[in-house]
Write a protein that holds these residues in place. Sequence first.
Motif, PDB file in Angstrom:
ATOM      1  N   VAL A 155       1.093  -1.017  -0.136  1.00 39.25           N
ATOM      2  CA  VAL A 155       0.243   0.075   0.003  1.00 39.25           C
ATOM      3  C   VAL A 155       1.030   1.233   0.200  1.00 39.25           C
ATOM      4  O   VAL A 155       1.418   1.471   0.858  1.00 39.25           O
ATOM      5  CB  VAL A 155      -0.907   0.210   1.294  1.00 39.25           C
ATOM      6  CG1 VAL A 155      -1.792   1.281   1.103  1.00 39.25           C
ATOM      7  CG2 VAL A 155      -1.655  -1.308   1.229  1.00 39.25           C
ATOM      8  N   PRO A 156       1.025   1.935  -1.298  1.00 41.03           N
ATOM      9  CA  PRO A 156       1.836   3.239  -1.126  1.00 41.03           C
ATOM     10  C   PRO A 156       0.981   4.346  -0.397  1.00 41.03           C
ATOM     11  O   PRO A 156      -0.246   4.474  -0.887  1.00 41.03           O
ATOM     12  CB  PRO A 156       1.618   3.465  -2.714  1.00 41.03           C
ATOM     13  CG  PRO A 156       1.580   2.141  -3.394  1.00 41.03           C
ATOM     14  CD  PRO A 156       0.743   1.494  -2.283  1.00 41.03           C
ATOM     15  N   LEU A 187       1.069  -6.863   5.418  1.00 40.20           N
ATOM     16  CA  LEU A 187       0.815  -5.558   4.695  1.00 40.20           C
ATOM     17  C   LEU A 187       2.042  -4.971   4.687  1.00 40.20           C
ATOM     18  O   LEU A 187       2.654  -4.716   5.576  1.00 40.20           O
ATOM     19  CB  LEU A 187      -0.359  -4.764   5.459  1.00 40.20           C
ATOM     20  CG  LEU A 187      -1.032  -3.656   4.763  1.00 40.20           C
ATOM     21  CD1 LEU A 187      -1.704  -4.170   3.683  1.00 40.20           C
ATOM     22  CD2 LEU A 187      -1.710  -2.927   5.830  1.00 40.20           C
ATOM     23  N   VAL A 188       2.609  -4.315   3.471  1.00 43.19           N
ATOM     24  CA  VAL A 188       3.812  -3.586   3.635  1.00 43.19           C
ATOM     25  C   VAL A 188       3.486  -2.136   3.100  1.00 43.19           C
ATOM     26  O   VAL A 188       2.800  -1.823   2.129  1.00 43.19           O
ATOM     27  CB  VAL A 188       4.917  -3.850   2.424  1.00 43.19           C
ATOM     28  CG1 VAL A 188       5.969  -3.026   2.145  1.00 43.19           C
ATOM     29  CG2 VAL A 188       5.272  -5.248   2.661  1.00 43.19           C
ATOM     30  N   LEU A 189       3.700  -1.281   4.189  1.00 44.77           N
ATOM     31  CA  LEU A 189       3.131   0.571   3.656  1.00 44.77           C
ATOM     32  C   LEU A 189       4.491   0.934   3.253  1.00 44.77           C
ATOM     33  O   LEU A 189       5.601   1.131   4.009  1.00 44.77           O
ATOM     34  CB  LEU A 189       3.004   1.244   5.040  1.00 44.77           C
ATOM     35  CG  LEU A 189       1.688   0.276   5.773  1.00 44.77           C
ATOM     36  CD1 LEU A 189       1.497   1.102   7.235  1.00 44.77           C
ATOM     37  CD2 LEU A 189       0.483   0.083   4.838  1.00 44.77           C
ATOM     38  N   LEU A 190       4.441   1.820   2.136  1.00 44.87           N
ATOM     39  CA  LEU A 190       5.773   2.565   1.170  1.00 44.87           C
ATOM     40  C   LEU A 190       5.227   3.890   1.190  1.00 44.87           C
ATOM     41  O   LEU A 190       4.088   4.326   0.938  1.00 44.87           O
ATOM     42  CB  LEU A 190       5.841   1.913   0.217  1.00 44.87           C
ATOM     43  CG  LEU A 190       6.650   2.661  -0.831  1.00 44.87           C
ATOM     44  CD1 LEU A 190       8.092   2.690  -0.530  1.00 44.87           C
ATOM     45  CD2 LEU A 190       6.462   1.849  -2.320  1.00 44.87           C
ATOM     46  N   PHE A 241       9.655  10.638   7.589  1.00 47.54           N
ATOM     47  CA  PHE A 241       8.634   9.823   6.727  1.00 47.54           C
ATOM     48  C   PHE A 241       8.540   8.425   7.437  1.00 47.54           C
ATOM     49  O   PHE A 241       7.609   7.987   7.437  1.00 47.54           O
ATOM     50  CB  PHE A 241       9.284   9.767   5.225  1.00 47.54           C
ATOM     51  CG  PHE A 241       9.252  10.858   4.542  1.00 47.54           C
ATOM     52  CD1 PHE A 241       7.889  11.635   4.347  1.00 47.54           C
ATOM     53  CD2 PHE A 241      10.191  11.260   3.968  1.00 47.54           C
ATOM     54  CE1 PHE A 241       8.078  12.602   3.735  1.00 47.54           C
ATOM     55  CE2 PHE A 241      10.245  12.390   3.223  1.00 47.54           C
ATOM     56  CZ  PHE A 241       8.996  13.298   3.135  1.00 47.54           C
ATOM     57  N   GLY A 242       9.611   7.989   8.416  1.00 50.67           N
ATOM     58  CA  GLY A 242       9.365   6.857   8.982  1.00 50.67           C
ATOM     59  C   GLY A 242       8.332   7.085  10.168  1.00 50.67           C
ATOM     60  O   GLY A 242       7.684   6.224  10.189  1.00 50.67           O
ATOM     61  N   ASP A 243       8.396   8.261  10.924  1.00 51.85           N
ATOM     62  CA  ASP A 243       7.440   8.477  11.802  1.00 51.85           C
ATOM     63  C   ASP A 243       6.190   8.504  11.166  1.00 51.85           C
ATOM     64  O   ASP A 243       5.167   8.196  11.953  1.00 51.85           O
ATOM     65  CB  ASP A 243       7.872   9.918  12.394  1.00 51.85           C
ATOM     66  CG  ASP A 243       9.069   9.897  13.452  1.00 51.85           C
ATOM     67  OD1 ASP A 243       9.300   8.567  13.703  1.00 51.85           O
ATOM     68  OD2 ASP A 243       9.631  10.764  13.779  1.00 51.85           O
ATOM     69  N   TYR A 244       5.861   9.212  10.175  1.00 62.96           N
ATOM     70  CA  TYR A 244       4.682   9.163   9.284  1.00 62.96           C
ATOM     71  C   TYR A 244       3.994   7.753   9.218  1.00 62.96           C
ATOM     72  O   TYR A 244       2.830   7.494   9.361  1.00 62.96           O
ATOM     73  CB  TYR A 244       4.909   9.959   8.110  1.00 62.96           C
ATOM     74  CG  TYR A 244       3.649   9.709   7.221  1.00 62.96           C
ATOM     75  CD1 TYR A 244       2.354  10.155   7.618  1.00 62.96           C
ATOM     76  CD2 TYR A 244       3.828   9.019   6.058  1.00 62.96           C
ATOM     77  CE1 TYR A 244       1.334   9.810   6.597  1.00 62.96           C
ATOM     78  CE2 TYR A 244       2.661   8.901   5.142  1.00 62.96           C
ATOM     79  CZ  TYR A 244       1.335   9.195   5.566  1.00 62.96           C
ATOM     80  OH  TYR A 244       0.293   8.911   4.651  1.00 62.96           O
ATOM     81  N   LEU A 245       4.737   6.972   8.603  1.00 65.19           N
ATOM     82  CA  LEU A 245       4.401   5.518   8.342  1.00 65.19           C
ATOM     83  C   LEU A 245       4.156   4.842   9.541  1.00 65.19           C
ATOM     84  O   LEU A 245       3.220   4.080   9.656  1.00 65.19           O
ATOM     85  CB  LEU A 245       5.453   4.756   7.579  1.00 65.19           C
ATOM     86  CG  LEU A 245       5.623   5.321   5.982  1.00 65.19           C
ATOM     87  CD1 LEU A 245       6.600   4.367   5.369  1.00 65.19           C
ATOM     88  CD2 LEU A 245       4.203   5.269   5.437  1.00 65.19           C
ATOM     89  N   GLU A 246       4.898   4.992  10.582  1.00 63.58           N
ATOM     90  CA  GLU A 246       4.512   4.229  12.068  1.00 63.58           C
ATOM     91  C   GLU A 246       3.219   4.883  12.438  1.00 63.58           C
ATOM     92  O   GLU A 246       2.376   4.108  13.212  1.00 63.58           O
ATOM     93  CB  GLU A 246       5.701   4.463  12.882  1.00 63.58           C
ATOM     94  CG  GLU A 246       7.085   3.907  12.715  1.00 63.58           C
ATOM     95  CD  GLU A 246       6.768   2.416  12.947  1.00 63.58           C
ATOM     96  OE1 GLU A 246       5.912   2.094  13.405  1.00 63.58           O
ATOM     97  OE2 GLU A 246       7.643   1.765  12.395  1.00 63.58           O
ATOM     98  N   SER A 285       2.712  -6.109   9.598  1.00 64.71           N
ATOM     99  CA  SER A 285       2.683  -4.886   8.781  1.00 64.71           C
ATOM    100  C   SER A 285       4.294  -4.572   8.639  1.00 64.71           C
ATOM    101  O   SER A 285       4.763  -4.780   9.835  1.00 64.71           O
ATOM    102  CB  SER A 285       1.985  -3.900   8.664  1.00 64.71           C
ATOM    103  OG  SER A 285       2.104  -3.353  10.245  1.00 64.71           O
ATOM    104  N   GLU A 286       4.815  -3.743   7.786  1.00 69.59           N
ATOM    105  CA  GLU A 286       5.998  -3.298   7.896  1.00 69.59           C
ATOM    106  C   GLU A 286       5.994  -2.031   7.173  1.00 69.59           C
ATOM    107  O   GLU A 286       5.207  -1.891   6.295  1.00 69.59           O
ATOM    108  CB  GLU A 286       7.419  -4.123   7.308  1.00 69.59           C
ATOM    109  CG  GLU A 286       7.189  -4.513   5.883  1.00 69.59           C
ATOM    110  CD  GLU A 286       8.558  -5.192   5.405  1.00 69.59           C
ATOM    111  OE1 GLU A 286       9.554  -4.578   5.505  1.00 69.59           O
ATOM    112  OE2 GLU A 286       8.360  -6.361   4.836  1.00 69.59           O
ATOM    113  N   VAL A 287       7.035  -1.031   7.433  1.00 67.44           N
ATOM    114  CA  VAL A 287       7.200   0.189   6.771  1.00 67.44           C
ATOM    115  C   VAL A 287       8.351   0.318   6.007  1.00 67.44           C
ATOM    116  O   VAL A 287       9.486  -0.185   6.537  1.00 67.44           O
ATOM    117  CB  VAL A 287       7.059   1.319   7.832  1.00 67.44           C
ATOM    118  CG1 VAL A 287       5.419   0.970   8.389  1.00 67.44           C
ATOM    119  CG2 VAL A 287       7.975   1.418   8.648  1.00 67.44           C
ATOM    120  N   ILE A 288       8.375   1.040   4.843  1.00 64.88           N
ATOM    121  CA  ILE A 288       9.615   1.389   4.108  1.00 64.88           C
ATOM    122  C   ILE A 288       9.454   2.773   3.623  1.00 64.88           C
ATOM    123  O   ILE A 288       8.292   3.273   2.925  1.00 64.88           O
ATOM    124  CB  ILE A 288       9.633   0.367   2.867  1.00 64.88           C
ATOM    125  CG1 ILE A 288       9.668  -1.221   3.305  1.00 64.88           C
ATOM    126  CG2 ILE A 288      10.881   0.591   1.985  1.00 64.88           C
ATOM    127  CD1 ILE A 288       9.562  -2.140   2.172  1.00 64.88           C
TER     128      ILE A 288
END
Length: 298
Positions: free
Chosen positions: A9-10, A35-38, A67-72, A84-87
């Motif tokens: 999910v971008p 789920l991968v958040l990018l 951007f890492g904080d945003y994705l978290e 899930s993981e974030v990239i």
Amino acid sequence: MRDYGPILVPLDGSELSEGALAYGAALAKTLGTKLVLLTSWEGVSTDLAASLPTIVVDVDKRAQTYFGDYLEGARKKVPAGVESEVIVRSGDAADEILSVAESKGARAIVLATHGRSGIGRWVYGSTAAQVVHTAAIPVIAVGPNALQQARADVAFKRILIALDGSKLAEAAIPAASSLAKSLGARVTLVRVVPWATQAYPYTLPDTYVPQIDQELESAATAYLRKHEKLVTEVPVDAFVVRGAVADGLIDFVDREGIDLVVMTTHARRGLARAALGSVADRLLQSAAPVMLIRPDAE
């Protein structure tokens, strides 16, 4: 469609792009996958990086943190029970989406078709179109109406396959049937047939229009009955809809509570070359997301 791999999910920082999370999470949960958040940012230009390397390193670190904080934060919206993981990536948004999809062996990409604010508005327009016509895996495009209706309890129980009589459109049947089996969903085949006065505006004087209408509907019904047999191991039904193609499909999706529309698309021009032409673009205005599949990639 692969039967393994995470759902990608971008996100672009906008609330609308995050509306796709509900659909991506529902798909991941039902399929028992991750789920991968990018997100990606443009990064610093090569010329600037060469002349100011120390500043570039600092900017890059700050961006990664921001951007890492945003994705978290976005990750906290993912329902319990979904891994899930974030990239965070820097570079062209579409290129990074495709790169991560390949490196992670993603099963599908779920993205919003536009975002009005946020990190760079990159989900709007060209990014989504480039991903759709380049991705080797199915792309689920979630339009504005579907985004507004997204809930935490999103489910995929009824999948519509839009057919127009072409081999390209029919190529969606195997992938949609396989997905329906994994999701425990029902498949609905729909063929839209225009009224005779729309299809043949200049009929001959001796033509009996009602008879033409009856024959058009009978032919469409026979066509659907034939293709129902290609859908196996899942419940299936079929409907002939009369009228303009796009309007007929949108009305059917909204009236029948369809959860997902599946269509095929050419690789060269993305949405504009979907099996039903510009209808794919119009369907993004319905209440259901649209999964676009490249037969050549399958």
